[in-house]
Write an enzyme that holds these catalytic residues in place. Sequence first.
Site, mmCIF file in Angstrom:
data_model
loop_
_atom_site.group_PDB
_atom_site.id
_atom_site.type_symbol
_atom_site.label_atom_id
_atom_site.label_comp_id
_atom_site.label_asym_id
_atom_site.label_seq_id
_atom_site.Cartn_x
_atom_site.Cartn_y
_atom_site.Cartn_z
ATOM 1 N N SER A 6 1.249 5.330 9.848
ATOM 2 C CA SER A 6 0.035 4.853 10.507
ATOM 3 C C SER A 6 -1.208 5.599 10.024
ATOM 4 C CB SER A 6 0.213 4.966 12.021
ATOM 5 O OG SER A 6 -0.753 4.226 12.708
ATOM 6 N N ASP A 23 -6.748 5.824 -3.175
ATOM 7 C CA ASP A 23 -7.652 4.782 -3.678
ATOM 8 C C ASP A 23 -8.919 5.379 -4.283
ATOM 9 O OD1 ASP A 23 -5.959 2.765 -3.008
ATOM 10 O OD2 ASP A 23 -7.305 1.747 -1.619
ATOM 11 N N LYS A 52 3.850 1.657 8.246
ATOM 12 C CA LYS A 52 3.252 1.054 9.442
ATOM 13 C C LYS A 52 1.770 0.792 9.167
ATOM 14 C CE LYS A 52 2.117 1.849 14.295
ATOM 15 N NZ LYS A 52 0.657 1.764 14.091
#
Length: 729
Positions: free
Chosen positions: A476, A487, A501
């Site tokens: 999460s 990224d 998740k």
Amino acid sequence: MKLNRIVTVSLLALALALPLGFMAHAEGEPIPGAPTAEQTTTSRLVYGLLSDSRYAYRPRPLDATMSSEIFDHYLESLDGAKLFFTAQDIARFRAHEPGMGDSVRSGDLEPAYTIFAMYKQRVADRVAYARALLEQDIFDFSGNDRWEYDREEAPWAADAAALDALWKQSVRNDWLRLKLAGKKPDEIRKTLDRRYLNMGNSVAALDQEDAFQSFLNAYTSTVDPHTDYMNPRTAKLFTQSMSLSLEGIGAQLQKQDDVVVIREVIAGGPAAMSGKFKAGDRIVGVGQGASGAMEDVVGWRLDDVVEKIKGPKDTQVRLDVIPGEATLDSKPVRIVLTRARIKLEEQAAKSEIISLPAPASGGADKRIGVIKLPAFYQDFEGRRSRHGDYTSATRDVARLLQQFRADGVDGVVLDLRNNGGGSLNEAIELTGLFIDKGPVVQVRESGGRVSVEGDRTPGVSWDGPLAVLINRGSASASEIFAGAIQDYGRGLVIGETSFGKGTVQNIVPLDRWPANEGDKYGHVKLTIAQFFLPGGSSTQNRGVVPDIAFPVTVDAGEFGESTYDNALEWRQIAAVPHQRYGDFAQLLPKLEALHAERVAGDKEFQWWSADVAEFRAEREKKYVSLNEAERRAERDRDEAKRKRRQEQRKALGLALDPLAESSTDDGLQAGERNVAEDAAREKAAEKRPDPLLRESAAILADAVRLLNNDRQLSAQVLPESTVPGRWAQ
């Protein structure tokens, strides 16, 4: 059906593994067939909330298919190991299966309570059978029998006789474990009889509220794996865990047999400040204020005792305490404490510095700062009050980074292993400590609208080399942070592929609709959105894939989002513009080579890898032998291996394993051990050598050296126009 039971945990497993949560009055309470008015209203409210697309991300019609899933999930929550119900029981329950959806919708919970009552009866039957076996001559371990403990995919036992056969092997395994630990027959019989009796009492003590919450969660888990119902007490505990604070005496409690025992005294709390408490002391009575009646709490549920002890700060509570070394019939000592607000510092972010000598090939020594973050915690109420002083994972990490800057460390590893997530806001703000403004996460709502949440504060708290350590237990919010760092090319991600998740949950208090002043109906934690990384990829099901991978400890088919039968699928949306600080593609092969060369000569890393392989092989077997000679040989090999490794640590000058002398299986369960000694072992475990953390620091140090020594490589990995700080100097 394969469910990774995190929400709908087996009540038996809770009773066995966490007797502190469900131990209660010895006789328990019957499960009445009719729900209370509050339960009927709550069931209807939960249905209304989860069937409304304005709230739920993926609302589902309460049709025949869903009724069948509720039925299956409910049975799994009660008897996931299939050790109590028979195929005959299940056949009788099938009459209720088509009406499970109507039960939720109307609040008519009688079918669920009927099944629950039968569950309690079947547990009582099994406990009686197990205790009777202890008096029989069945404990010869010279044959080739085995206990096949993994029954998730097994069929329901045909009848009581088939269950008898299963339980006989289970009891024999319990006996053999204690025998191998050196216990004599009379002691084994006494230990197991008490164990089974406690198990029976634990389940007998489950009441209507337990049945209600279990059934509603069987419904919520059919909507999606991360939607839960929390009754008022559970909701309060959730808030407490997120805020890392409570109001009480400052002691961690557990249940042992019929008595609540102090497991740990929390530093700085009233109990510690009094100097009158220690681990192992037993609380047998509680009184409120200076003159409130003393209540005998022996045999009570732990959560009921805790409710009596906790209370608003600056109020008094009186406790009758029997020291751990005294007999239970000794006269208790009465102690008066004034409650205070307790900060749970043990669960907050912590730091250390790892010093790494220069490699033989040359270069400088490096000092890598490590921050271990167990959760993305936040005091929601404190933040809403705007008084400025609230618990926050980001604030704690920022403070530790400031100290690292003062100490002049060469890089930082953020350890998110087994960090299951927490506050989305904290994940965003924590990312902002390492990037200079920009999007962190894209949030897609049920209608398809996508909003972008990000860091709007200029500047960073740490602009130097960064690595993020993750494993399969990182989920999460941990995946949002690690994925965003990846990224942005802001740091290296090391470890295992994460949980997967990729959904966002919100806490909704049900009392807001009936405009109730109190807290009668509880809360729902429901999925409201799916999140995507700045690059457009979801972590859902797939997780975050590390740049440098360590050996896999657990397969995706055994643990993680991919094990849920109704998990959302992976998808991708358009990327949003974001700065790319670096591209490690050219650097990774060099780091992999250095990593492989180093761990080939790293004894601790090799030991860990061997243990992982052995553990995975044992899990694949899904059974244990009941042949004493075979089990004894296995135990002797394990003991010899531990001793051999400890001697090698001494010879190599490595840190010793503080648990090397106490790792042999003692055959006991958590609530059966000496509380003080067990708590001490738990503390010692925190100091065990951690080869994965050290190797992560070494990988980051390698990256710093490579980029410092190779200008051409540095220009490829960290273009000068986008260098965020001191990766290359």
